[in-house]
Design an enzyme around this catalytic site. Structure first.
Site, PDB file in Angstrom:
ATOM      1  N   SER A 139     -57.730   7.603  74.675  1.00  0.00           N
ATOM      2  CA  SER A 139     -58.217   7.067  75.936  1.00  0.00           C
ATOM      3  C   SER A 139     -58.640   8.202  76.878  1.00  0.00           C
ATOM      4  O   SER A 139     -59.593   8.914  76.579  1.00  0.00           O
ATOM      5  CB  SER A 139     -57.171   6.147  76.566  1.00  0.00           C
ATOM      6  OG  SER A 139     -57.801   5.133  77.327  1.00  0.00           O
ATOM      7  N   LYS A 191     -57.344  -9.538  99.382  1.00  0.00           N
ATOM      8  CA  LYS A 191     -56.622  -8.345  99.811  1.00  0.00           C
ATOM      9  C   LYS A 191     -55.342  -8.121  99.013  1.00  0.00           C
ATOM     10  O   LYS A 191     -54.976  -6.983  98.708  1.00  0.00           O
ATOM     11  CB  LYS A 191     -56.289  -8.453 101.310  1.00  0.00           C
ATOM     12  CG  LYS A 191     -55.553  -7.257 101.882  1.00  0.00           C
ATOM     13  CD  LYS A 191     -56.369  -5.981 101.747  1.00  0.00           C
ATOM     14  CE  LYS A 191     -55.642  -4.777 102.303  1.00  0.00           C
ATOM     15  NZ  LYS A 191     -56.363  -3.530 102.034  1.00  0.00           N
TER      16      LYS A 191
END
Length: 338
Positions: A139, A191
């Site tokens: 990765s 949010k």
């Protein structure tokens, strides 16, 4: 007072028991001094004034943050790599860099910073960078490896894992079962998306998936730019998030060569146009370096992936033990994640 002295004596006895007869250095003080990187020759070609290949280690979780424990020195992987590259660029004896990676990846931003720094080093210094993949270069570790001129992997290296993970964890259903209700006042519907005290709705999931898709596209672009040997037929295979052995990665074009440390050293000399050279290892002062296989320093990374030895008697980090407790998007191979 007597109890305190007895406790200190027990601690010192335990430390000496762990260290045994090996080399040991104790530094007493409130702050380290003279900690600039130094180079130690670990492979000497036997000739005076020989050119050098500098070996730089990237070990553990890739993150732009200090990683430390009770008895281990704090270090920042991004800062340490940048410092080592600057030292290699400034040293006229250093003609090439051998970048040794043993990492499952890390945060998206830190992986990209380190990739850019290696690219910038190659451009400004003109010195080649040969990457050697160790146990794991997956990765973000693979993302970083793409910055090199030439990539060598051990046959048993685990690499690949081209993809992004943004792990969320919700404890809201469990809290509601015991009569606990958490309520956040937010400025907008997205949010608190991803908060462990909330559950994702479809709109929030789409927002976060958009981030993952954007970061994934960046990763794929880096692989496409640097690993041109990958055939069109193999493209979907190498970019679906799976991992490969070093042998298989070579067959697919993700690495240039299957070999070992000696092969990577030889490749670095060849790229620099050298017939012979000393191999030097960058490390902190007082760290024991005996051979090219010395890792400096020994560490355990915050992701829980053991890459060294850390004596940690008192500190327990629950945020590092729970998947999803650290916010952010990661280029990270964590097989234990759900």
């Amino acid at each position: 007072m007597r109890y305190r002295l007895r406790w200190y004596g027990t601690l010192l006895t335990a430390l000496f028991g762990v260290i045994g007869c090996g080399p040991a250095t104790f530094v007493v003080g409130v702050a380290p001094g003279g900690q600039r990187l130094q180079a130690t020759v670990v492979e000497d070609d036997g000739r005076p004034f020989s050119p050098r290949v500098a070996m730089i280690d990237v070990t553990g979780l890739i993150a732009n943050a200090d990683q430390s424990g009770l008895l281990s020195a704090g270090y920042n992987p991004v800062a340490t790599l940048t410092e080592a590259l600057d030292a290699a660029a400034a040293d006229p004896k250093v003609k090439a860099v051998l970048l040794r990676i043993n990492s499952p990846g890390g945060t998206v931003t830190a992986s990209d910073i380190m990739y850019r720094e290696v690219k910038r080093f190659r451009q400004r210094s003109g010195k080649p960078v040969v990457v050697l993949m160790m146990d794991v270069a997956a990765s973000g570790g693979f993302y970083l490896a793409c910055a090199g001129d030439h990539v060598v992997a051990y046959p048993t290296t685990i690499t690949g894992s081209v993809g992004v993970v943004l792990q969320t964890l919700s404890v809201k259903p469990a809290l509601e079962r015991i009569g606990v209700r958490a309520e956040a006042l937010v400025s907008g519907p997205n949010k608190a998306a991803g908060s462990p005290l909330e559950t994702l709705d479809d709109g929030q999931r789409a927002v976060l998936q958009g981030l993952v898709d954007a970061f994934y596209a960046d990763f794929v672009a880096v692989v496409r730019e640097n690993r041109t040997e990958v055939s069109p037929e193999s493209w979907s295979t190498v970019t679906d998030g799976r991992v490969f052995t070093g042998e298989r990665a070579h067959e697919l074009g993700l690495v240039d060569q299957v070999g070992d440390l000696r092969d990577a050293f030889a490749a670095a000399k060849e790229k620099a146009g050298l017939s012979s050279a000393d191999l030097v290892l960058y490390h902190r002062p007082l760290e024991y370096v005996a051979s090219p296989y010395s890792h400096a320093p020994l560490r355990t990374d915050p992701a829980g992936v053991g890459v060294g030895t850390q004596i940690n008697l008192l500190q327990v980090n629950l945020d590092r033990a729970l998947p999803g407790a650290d916010a952010g998007a990661y280029y990270l191979w964590r097989p234990e994640l759900p």
